[in-house]
Motif scaffolding. Structure first.
Motif, PDB file in Angstrom:
ATOM      1  N   PRO A  32     -23.958 -12.965 -47.491  1.00 28.81           N
ATOM      2  CA  PRO A  32     -23.909 -13.811 -46.289  1.00 28.81           C
ATOM      3  C   PRO A  32     -23.406 -13.064 -45.060  1.00 28.81           C
ATOM      4  CG  PRO A  32     -22.976 -14.961 -48.182  1.00 28.81           C
ATOM      5  CD  PRO A  32     -23.177 -13.535 -48.611  1.00 28.81           C
ATOM      6  N   ASP A  33     -22.628 -12.005 -45.260  1.00 27.08           N
ATOM      7  CA  ASP A  33     -22.045 -11.273 -44.135  1.00 27.08           C
ATOM      8  C   ASP A  33     -22.920 -10.134 -43.630  1.00 27.08           C
ATOM      9  OD1 ASP A  33     -19.738 -12.875 -44.329  1.00 27.08           O
ATOM     10  OD2 ASP A  33     -18.882 -11.540 -45.846  1.00 27.08           O
ATOM     11  N   PHE A  34     -23.961  -9.768 -44.394  1.00 27.83           N
ATOM     12  CA  PHE A  34     -24.765  -8.613 -44.006  1.00 27.83           C
ATOM     13  C   PHE A  34     -25.703  -8.927 -42.850  1.00 27.83           C
ATOM     14  CE2 PHE A  34     -28.487  -5.775 -44.625  1.00 27.83           C
ATOM     15  CZ  PHE A  34     -27.854  -4.575 -44.343  1.00 27.83           C
ATOM     16  N   GLY A  35     -26.289 -10.112 -42.837  1.00 28.38           N
ATOM     17  CA  GLY A  35     -27.149 -10.513 -41.726  1.00 28.38           C
ATOM     18  C   GLY A  35     -28.562  -9.987 -41.788  1.00 28.38           C
ATOM     19  N   ALA A  36     -29.123  -9.838 -42.980  1.00 30.62           N
ATOM     20  CA  ALA A  36     -30.510  -9.377 -43.102  1.00 30.62           C
ATOM     21  C   ALA A  36     -31.467 -10.476 -42.669  1.00 30.62           C
ATOM     22  CB  ALA A  36     -30.798  -8.964 -44.541  1.00 30.62           C
ATOM     23  N   ASP A  37     -32.288 -10.195 -41.682  1.00 30.64           N
ATOM     24  CA  ASP A  37     -33.239 -11.195 -41.194  1.00 30.64           C
ATOM     25  C   ASP A  37     -34.266 -11.567 -42.256  1.00 30.64           C
ATOM     26  OD1 ASP A  37     -32.031 -11.424 -38.750  1.00 30.64           O
ATOM     27  OD2 ASP A  37     -33.350 -10.002 -37.737  1.00 30.64           O
ATOM     28  N   TYR A  38     -34.521 -10.648 -43.181  1.00 33.65           N
ATOM     29  CA  TYR A  38     -35.509 -10.899 -44.222  1.00 33.65           C
ATOM     30  C   TYR A  38     -34.889 -11.363 -45.536  1.00 33.65           C
ATOM     31  CZ  TYR A  38     -39.948  -9.372 -42.176  1.00 33.65           C
ATOM     32  OH  TYR A  38     -41.107  -9.275 -41.440  1.00 33.65           O
ATOM     33  N   ALA A  39     -33.641 -11.791 -45.519  1.00 37.56           N
ATOM     34  CA  ALA A  39     -32.999 -12.246 -46.752  1.00 37.56           C
ATOM     35  C   ALA A  39     -33.777 -13.386 -47.405  1.00 37.56           C
ATOM     36  CB  ALA A  39     -31.558 -12.681 -46.473  1.00 37.56           C
ATOM     37  N   SER A  40     -34.406 -14.210 -46.593  1.00 38.39           N
ATOM     38  CA  SER A  40     -35.134 -15.358 -47.144  1.00 38.39           C
ATOM     39  C   SER A  40     -36.312 -14.933 -48.018  1.00 38.39           C
ATOM     40  CB  SER A  40     -35.631 -16.270 -46.017  1.00 38.39           C
ATOM     41  OG  SER A  40     -36.518 -15.574 -45.161  1.00 38.39           O
ATOM     42  N   GLN A  41     -36.787 -13.695 -47.865  1.00 36.59           N
ATOM     43  CA  GLN A  41     -37.865 -13.220 -48.737  1.00 36.59           C
ATOM     44  C   GLN A  41     -37.421 -13.212 -50.202  1.00 36.59           C
ATOM     45  OE1 GLN A  41     -40.661 -13.194 -47.460  1.00 36.59           O
ATOM     46  NE2 GLN A  41     -41.201 -11.439 -46.216  1.00 36.59           N
ATOM     47  N   LEU A  42     -36.117 -13.073 -50.423  1.00 36.56           N
ATOM     48  CA  LEU A  42     -35.599 -13.022 -51.780  1.00 36.56           C
ATOM     49  C   LEU A  42     -35.304 -14.410 -52.346  1.00 36.56           C
ATOM     50  CD1 LEU A  42     -35.106 -10.082 -50.641  1.00 36.56           C
ATOM     51  CD2 LEU A  42     -33.252  -9.931 -52.308  1.00 36.56           C
ATOM     52  N   TYR A  43     -35.539 -15.453 -51.558  1.00 39.67           N
ATOM     53  CA  TYR A  43     -35.232 -16.804 -52.020  1.00 39.67           C
ATOM     54  C   TYR A  43     -36.085 -17.222 -53.221  1.00 39.67           C
ATOM     55  CZ  TYR A  43     -32.377 -17.856 -47.855  1.00 39.67           C
ATOM     56  OH  TYR A  43     -31.398 -17.885 -46.882  1.00 39.67           O
ATOM     57  N   VAL A  44     -37.166 -16.514 -53.484  1.00 44.66           N
ATOM     58  CA  VAL A  44     -37.977 -16.838 -54.658  1.00 44.66           C
ATOM     59  C   VAL A  44     -37.209 -16.558 -55.940  1.00 44.66           C
ATOM     60  CG1 VAL A  44     -40.142 -16.440 -53.436  1.00 44.66           C
ATOM     61  CG2 VAL A  44     -39.077 -14.551 -54.708  1.00 44.66           C
ATOM     62  N   ILE A  45     -36.153 -15.749 -55.854  1.00 48.76           N
ATOM     63  CA  ILE A  45     -35.336 -15.414 -57.024  1.00 48.76           C
ATOM     64  C   ILE A  45     -34.350 -16.548 -57.296  1.00 48.76           C
ATOM     65  CG2 ILE A  45     -33.677 -13.760 -57.962  1.00 48.76           C
ATOM     66  CD1 ILE A  45     -34.949 -11.657 -56.110  1.00 48.76           C
ATOM     67  N   LYS A  46     -34.126 -16.843 -58.558  1.00 47.52           N
ATOM     68  CA  LYS A  46     -33.244 -17.937 -58.954  1.00 47.52           C
ATOM     69  C   LYS A  46     -31.853 -17.784 -58.322  1.00 47.52           C
ATOM     70  CE  LYS A  46     -31.308 -20.276 -63.021  1.00 47.52           C
ATOM     71  NZ  LYS A  46     -31.240 -20.271 -64.509  1.00 47.52           N
ATOM     72  N   ASN A  47     -31.422 -18.833 -57.626  1.00 44.39           N
ATOM     73  CA  ASN A  47     -30.093 -18.943 -57.008  1.00 44.39           C
ATOM     74  C   ASN A  47     -29.860 -17.982 -55.841  1.00 44.39           C
ATOM     75  OD1 ASN A  47     -29.197 -21.041 -58.673  1.00 44.39           O
ATOM     76  ND2 ASN A  47     -28.460 -19.631 -60.244  1.00 44.39           N
ATOM     77  N   ALA A  48     -30.894 -17.256 -55.415  1.00 44.49           N
ATOM     78  CA  ALA A  48     -30.714 -16.312 -54.306  1.00 44.49           C
ATOM     79  C   ALA A  48     -30.359 -17.043 -53.009  1.00 44.49           C
ATOM     80  CB  ALA A  48     -31.979 -15.480 -54.113  1.00 44.49           C
ATOM     81  N   ARG A  49     -31.021 -18.154 -52.757  1.00 47.74           N
ATOM     82  CA  ARG A  49     -30.735 -18.884 -51.523  1.00 47.74           C
ATOM     83  C   ARG A  49     -29.307 -19.426 -51.526  1.00 47.74           C
ATOM     84  NH1 ARG A  49     -34.613 -23.081 -48.293  1.00 47.74           N
ATOM     85  NH2 ARG A  49     -33.154 -23.549 -46.611  1.00 47.74           N
ATOM     86  N   SER A  50     -28.878 -19.972 -52.622  1.00 44.55           N
ATOM     87  CA  SER A  50     -27.526 -20.525 -52.695  1.00 44.55           C
ATOM     88  C   SER A  50     -26.482 -19.449 -52.447  1.00 44.55           C
ATOM     89  CB  SER A  50     -27.296 -21.168 -54.066  1.00 44.55           C
ATOM     90  OG  SER A  50     -28.179 -22.255 -54.270  1.00 44.55           O
ATOM     91  N   HIS A  51     -26.724 -18.253 -52.992  1.00 46.91           N
ATOM     92  CA  HIS A  51     -25.776 -17.163 -52.761  1.00 46.91           C
ATOM     93  C   HIS A  51     -25.788 -16.732 -51.297  1.00 46.91           C
ATOM     94  CE1 HIS A  51     -23.251 -13.741 -53.731  1.00 46.91           C
ATOM     95  NE2 HIS A  51     -24.081 -12.968 -53.038  1.00 46.91           N
ATOM     96  N   HIS A  52     -26.971 -16.606 -50.717  1.00 45.44           N
ATOM     97  CA  HIS A  52     -27.061 -16.170 -49.321  1.00 45.44           C
ATOM     98  C   HIS A  52     -26.430 -17.185 -48.375  1.00 45.44           C
ATOM     99  CE1 HIS A  52     -29.409 -15.385 -45.470  1.00 45.44           C
ATOM    100  NE2 HIS A  52     -28.723 -14.290 -45.665  1.00 45.44           N
ATOM    101  N   GLU A  53     -26.571 -18.447 -48.685  1.00 48.86           N
ATOM    102  CA  GLU A  53     -26.004 -19.495 -47.824  1.00 48.86           C
ATOM    103  C   GLU A  53     -24.530 -19.754 -48.107  1.00 48.86           C
ATOM    104  OE1 GLU A  53     -28.637 -22.786 -48.409  1.00 48.86           O
ATOM    105  OE2 GLU A  53     -30.122 -22.016 -46.968  1.00 48.86           O
TER     106      GLU A  53
END
Length: 524
Positions: free
Chosen positions: A115-136
């Motif tokens: 969450p602190d890194f600020g990658a604009d393309y982090a959402s590309q990894l949301y297809v991975i299980k629980n990736a969105r929850s971790h990023h948010e």
């Protein structure tokens, strides 16, 4: 052959190239200085071209734009299409000889999702299980994210839903591994020459700002024996006449930027054997900052869209056979996806909407700025849009020009009213365009957030039936382009490449406009 009498540009080019050092095997004009070459930070094609030469993911793109095995030599997929097991090639190493294993991918994907890194393309990894929850930030334990190193050579990835384009994603920059041992030692300076360590076909030899980036063959690359060009000089030339002069005088071998076609020479250049074009998944559009008045009102945004006669742009300015755009997604994105019809040229309706918003005939409308970056074609488009808004709406729009890096920063910080924008598909699916405008997506850059839109995109991600999935995407795109008018589609791109096909091989028009340097070679 077109002869350009550009003495000043020629003198400049001779000075820049420098006669004292050997000419690289390939000299490429990249169009601008990259914002970054960190594969987890880059968001523009200029930087991605370089990052893709220095790093490689589980998969890599071939000259036809298709994903092929890269760091992973093979993989298995479970029958439910949700779990992938990748087997890395034996003895893969970083360019400094340090072993590269499955744990490097775990570290790198965790970096993108931090969450602190600020990658604009982090959402590309949301297809991975629980990736969105971790990023948010709602799931702190990264071990609950669906990526695990089973051993040094085996990586298991569990997805939220079956994702037909997941292998394409595995060849995308946000999924590349980065060297933990270098980053932890050097911090943000890790991408400098002499420090940067990668795993791609090339290493970073020099980076002289506003002059060149030099790449050399990575002798430790697993496929080094099949890399044709041993050295590459990448020149950040943004002025089309100068770029064409470099090419015509033999100081550059390749240009792959549609913005590098001087508008005054377009008709003649199109007739030359070294001029190559082909359709690809890219759209040119105007982006609104919906957090700043008066564009916080969707009626005003739609009025601005309805006031645009796209033919005046494609026939008068770009002249490369681009298709006029009434949708964000280009035709041909994904399997059988047909984008919904969007706002067409309707100045009468545009004036009516503007009046309903409180500005009849444009009276009292505040001064606003259109942001673009300095290329002649960009200025010509900006002037044409400015004229149409004045002619059909009676409003004054000022033009604001910023250098590439500053322009990108202004978009990211939403320091604009409306601006020139474009998007090239990262993979062949409508989602690569539509997911960009999810709330919180780093590439949204409009301030727009809509729960209904997010719900439609999420439902499409879960939908196994292709027809129903396309219907959900259509509903979302209608909401984005017509109902909320967050952007104005202008045209769909065609790719442009300048090269002598009789001499240079490995450059091929493809649907994602991706042309890996490692595929290029001189014909014997």
């Amino acid at each position: 052959m077109i002869r350009l009498a550009l003495a000043a540009a020629l003198l400049l080019s001779l000075a820049a190239c420098g006669r004292s050092r050997p000419r690289a095997d390939l000299v490429f004009i990249n169009g601008a200085e990259p914002e970054s070459i960190d594969p987890h930070v880059v968001t523009d094609q200029v930087g991605m071209r370089i990052a893709s030469a220095l790093f490689e993911g589980l998969c890599r793109i071939d000259e036809a734009g298709k994903p092929q095995p890269g760091m992973a030599e093979r993989w298995e997929v479970t029958p439910d299409r949700k779990t992938y097991t990748f087997h890395l090639r034996p003895n893969t190493v970083w360019s400094d000889g340090t072993p590269l294993g499955a744990q490097d991918f775990v570290y790198s994907w965790k970096r993108v999702l931090s969450p602190d890194f600020g990658a604009d393309y982090a959402s590309q990894l949301y297809v991975i299980k629980n990736a969105r929850s971790h990023h948010e930030g709602t799931l702190r334990d990264f071990t609950q994210v669906g990526v695990v190193a089973l051993d040094d050579r085996t990586l298991r990835v569990e997805l939220e839903n079956p994702t037909p384009y997941f292998i394409d994603l595995c060849a995308f920059t946000a999924f590349y591994p980065v060297p933990r041992h270098i980053i932890e030692k050097h911090g943000t300076a890790w991408i400098k020459p002499g420090t940067l360590v990668g795993n791609g076909a090339y290493t970073l030899q020099d980076w002289l700002l506003d002059d060149r980036i030099s790449l050399h063959l990575n002798e430790r690359y697993w496929d080094a024996a099949n890399v044709g060009m041993k050295s590459i000089d990448i020149l950040p030339i943004s002025e089309p006449n100068t770029a064409i002069n470099y090419f015509l005088t033999g100081q550059a071998d390749l240009i792959m930027d549609k913005g590098m076609v001087p508008t005054s020479l377009t008709a003649k250049l199109k007739q030359e054997p070294y001029f190559h074009t082909g359709p690809f998944l890219g759209s040119y559009f105007t982006r609104f900052n919906v957090t700043r008045a008066p564009f916080d009102n969707p009626k005003i945004r739609l009025a601005f869209s309805l006031a645009i006669d796209r033919k005046r742009v494609t026939e008068k300015i770009t002249q490369l056979g681009e298709r006029n755009a009434y949708s964000l997604t280009p035709p041909g994105a994904g399997q059988n996806y047909q984008p919904p019809p969007g706002p067409e040229f309707d100045p009468e309706k545009a004036r009516r909407l503007l009046a309903e918003a409180g500005y009849p005939g444009g009276k009292g409308f505040p001064r606003v700025e259109y942001l673009y970056f300095p290329k002649p074609v960009e200025r010509n488009i900006a002037v044409e849009l400015q004229a149409m808004w004045r002619e059909h709406l009676g409003v004054s729009v000022d033009l604001a020009k910023q250098e590439w890096k500053i322009y990108l920063s202004s978009m990211k910080e939403k320091n604009y009213h409306l601006c020139r924008s474009s998007w090239v598909g990262d993979y062949n699916d409508p989602g690569t365009f539509l997911e960009m405008f999810l709330a919180g997506n780093g590439n949204n850059r409009t301030g727009w957030a809509n729960a209904g839109y997010d719900g439609l995109i999420a439902a499409a991600a879960r939908e196994a039936d292709l027809n129903q999935r396309n219907t959900l995407f259509q509903q979302a795109e209608k909401l984005l382009v017509t109902d909320e008018a967050v952007l104005i589609p202008i045209y769909h791109y065609v790719g442009v490449q300048f090269f002598h096909a009789s001499r240079l091989a490995g450059v091929q028009a493809n649907m994602i406009d991706d042309h890996p340097f490692r595929c290029m070679r001189w014909k014997k």
